[in-house]
Design an enzyme around this catalytic site. Structure first.
Site, PDB file in Angstrom:
ATOM      1  N   VAL A   1      42.499  40.140  23.806  1.00 49.53           N
ATOM      2  CA  VAL A   1      41.919  41.157  24.344  1.00 49.53           C
ATOM      3  C   VAL A   1      42.139  41.080  25.711  1.00 49.53           C
ATOM      4  O   VAL A   1      42.520  42.062  26.610  1.00 49.53           O
ATOM      5  CB  VAL A   1      40.643  41.721  23.968  1.00 49.53           C
ATOM      6  CG1 VAL A   1      39.867  42.749  24.838  1.00 49.53           C
ATOM      7  CG2 VAL A   1      40.647  42.160  22.268  1.00 49.53           C
ATOM      8  N   CYS A   2      41.620  40.056  26.372  1.00 46.65           N
ATOM      9  CA  CYS A   2      41.559  39.738  27.674  1.00 46.65           C
ATOM     10  C   CYS A   2      43.083  39.895  28.328  1.00 46.65           C
ATOM     11  O   CYS A   2      43.136  40.141  29.295  1.00 46.65           O
ATOM     12  CB  CYS A   2      41.013  38.527  28.064  1.00 46.65           C
ATOM     13  SG  CYS A   2      39.028  38.371  27.631  1.00 46.65           S
ATOM     14  N   THR A   3      43.914  39.316  27.591  1.00 44.89           N
ATOM     15  CA  THR A   3      45.579  39.251  27.846  1.00 44.89           C
ATOM     16  C   THR A   3      45.814  40.691  28.332  1.00 44.89           C
ATOM     17  O   THR A   3      46.469  41.049  29.268  1.00 44.89           O
ATOM     18  CB  THR A   3      46.331  38.798  27.160  1.00 44.89           C
ATOM     19  OG1 THR A   3      45.940  37.395  26.733  1.00 44.89           O
ATOM     20  CG2 THR A   3      47.616  38.558  27.434  1.00 44.89           C
TER      21      THR A   3
ATOM     22  N   LEU B   1      43.819  42.183  31.661  1.00 42.81           N
ATOM     23  CA  LEU B   1      44.426  41.780  32.870  1.00 42.81           C
ATOM     24  C   LEU B   1      45.730  42.232  33.484  1.00 42.81           C
ATOM     25  O   LEU B   1      45.884  42.890  34.386  1.00 42.81           O
ATOM     26  CB  LEU B   1      44.359  40.239  32.859  1.00 42.81           C
ATOM     27  CG  LEU B   1      43.089  39.640  33.482  1.00 42.81           C
ATOM     28  CD1 LEU B   1      42.052  39.369  32.307  1.00 42.81           C
ATOM     29  CD2 LEU B   1      43.501  37.880  33.908  1.00 42.81           C
TER      30      LEU B   1
END
Length: 219
Positions: free
Chosen positions: A44-46, A49
Site C-alpha cells: 500500500v505504501c509503495t 509514495l
C-alpha cells in the site's frame, strides 16, 4: 505527548534521501505535508509514495512542500524508490526521512515511548500506527492530522482539497461546508456580522440564522 491541531509541529533533525535536514528550517516560510509509513517495501505504501510523486506539482502550486517518513534507514529508502518507479511510473523526488531509531515516530505520537530505539526486527504490524498525515502551516502549527489503517490507501486528492480549504479560510473569515470543492460557495463565520458580510462579500444567503453562505472569495 499527544499532538493536537494548532499545536506547534515538533521540530527535529534527521537524515533524509536528500541529506540532513532541520524540519522547521526545511519548511521555511511555506506549508508542508509530512506523511508517514510503517515500513519500506510494503504494497500500500509503495502505491502511496508513487501517487504523491505523481501530483507533487499540485502541492508545489499551493506553496506546499512534501516529505515522507518511513521506519527504516535512508539507504533502504533509496532502494525502495526503484520499486516505486516500477509499480507506479513515478520518480520520488521529494525527500524521505530515515527513522531507524524511531525518534520521529515517537516525537509525532505515532509510536509509544516504550517501542524501543531501533527499526531493526520490527514488522509493519509493529509500526501499524505510523500511518498519519500532518499538514503544517508557515507558522509551524499543525493544521490537520489524518490517520489511516494499513490496508486503506490514502486519498491525496482529499488532502489537496483540505489544503485548499485551510489556505482559503486562513485568509478570509469563512469556512467550507461538507464536500466543498474549489469555486463552490463557502460559509461565513459567526465572527462576521451581517453588515460586515455585505461589505466583505457583497451578498449572502441565510440558510439558517447560524448558517450563511456566499460565493468563494477570490481576492
Amino acid at each position: 505527548m499527544s499532538l493536537r491541531i494548532n499545536q506547534t509541529a515538533p521540530d527535529f533533525t534527521a537524515e533524509t534521501t536528500q541529506g540532513t535536514i532541520n524540519f522547521h528550517e526545511w519548511i521555511g516560510d511555506g506549508w508542508a505535508v509530512l506523511f508517514s509509513h510503517p515500513k519500506n517495501f510494503t504494497p500500500v505504501c509503495t502505491t502511496e509514495l508513487g501517487a504523491m510523486a505523481g501530483i507533487e506539482n499540485e502541492f508545489r502550486k499551493r506553496g506546499v512542500k512534501i516529505i515522507g517518513i518511513s521506519v527504516d534507514p535512508v539507504e533502504s529508502h533509496s532502494k525502495w524508490k526503484n520499486d516505486i518507479k516500477v509499480a507506479t511510473g513515478f520518480d520520488v523526488e521529494y525527500p524521505l526521512i530515515g527513522d531507524r531509531d524511531l525518534k520521529v515516530a515517537k516525537l509525532y505520537d505515532m509510536l509509544p515511548a516504550d517501542a524501543g530505539d531501533t527499526a531493526e526486527g520490527r514488522t509493519p504490524a509493529d509500526n501499524a500506527t505510523v500511518r498519519s498525515v500532518y499538514v503544517i502551516g508557515p507558522d509551524k502549527k499543525i493544521k490537520l492530522i489524518l490517520t489511516y489503517p494499513m490496508t486503506t490507501g490514502r486519498n491525496f486528492n482529499e488532502i489537496l482539497r483540505a489544503i485548499d480549504s485551510i489556505q482559503l479560510t486562513a485568509k478570509h473569515q469563512v469556512a467550507t461546508p461538507a464536500n466543498w470543492q474549489q469555486g463552490e460557495d463557502v460559509i461565513i463565520t459567526a465572527a462576521v456580522s451581517n453588515e460586515d458580510a455585505i461589505q466583505r462579500f457583497g451578498s449572502f444567503d441565510t440558510v439558517l440564522p447560524y448558517l450563511r453562505k456566499t460565493k468563494q472569495p477570490t481576492a
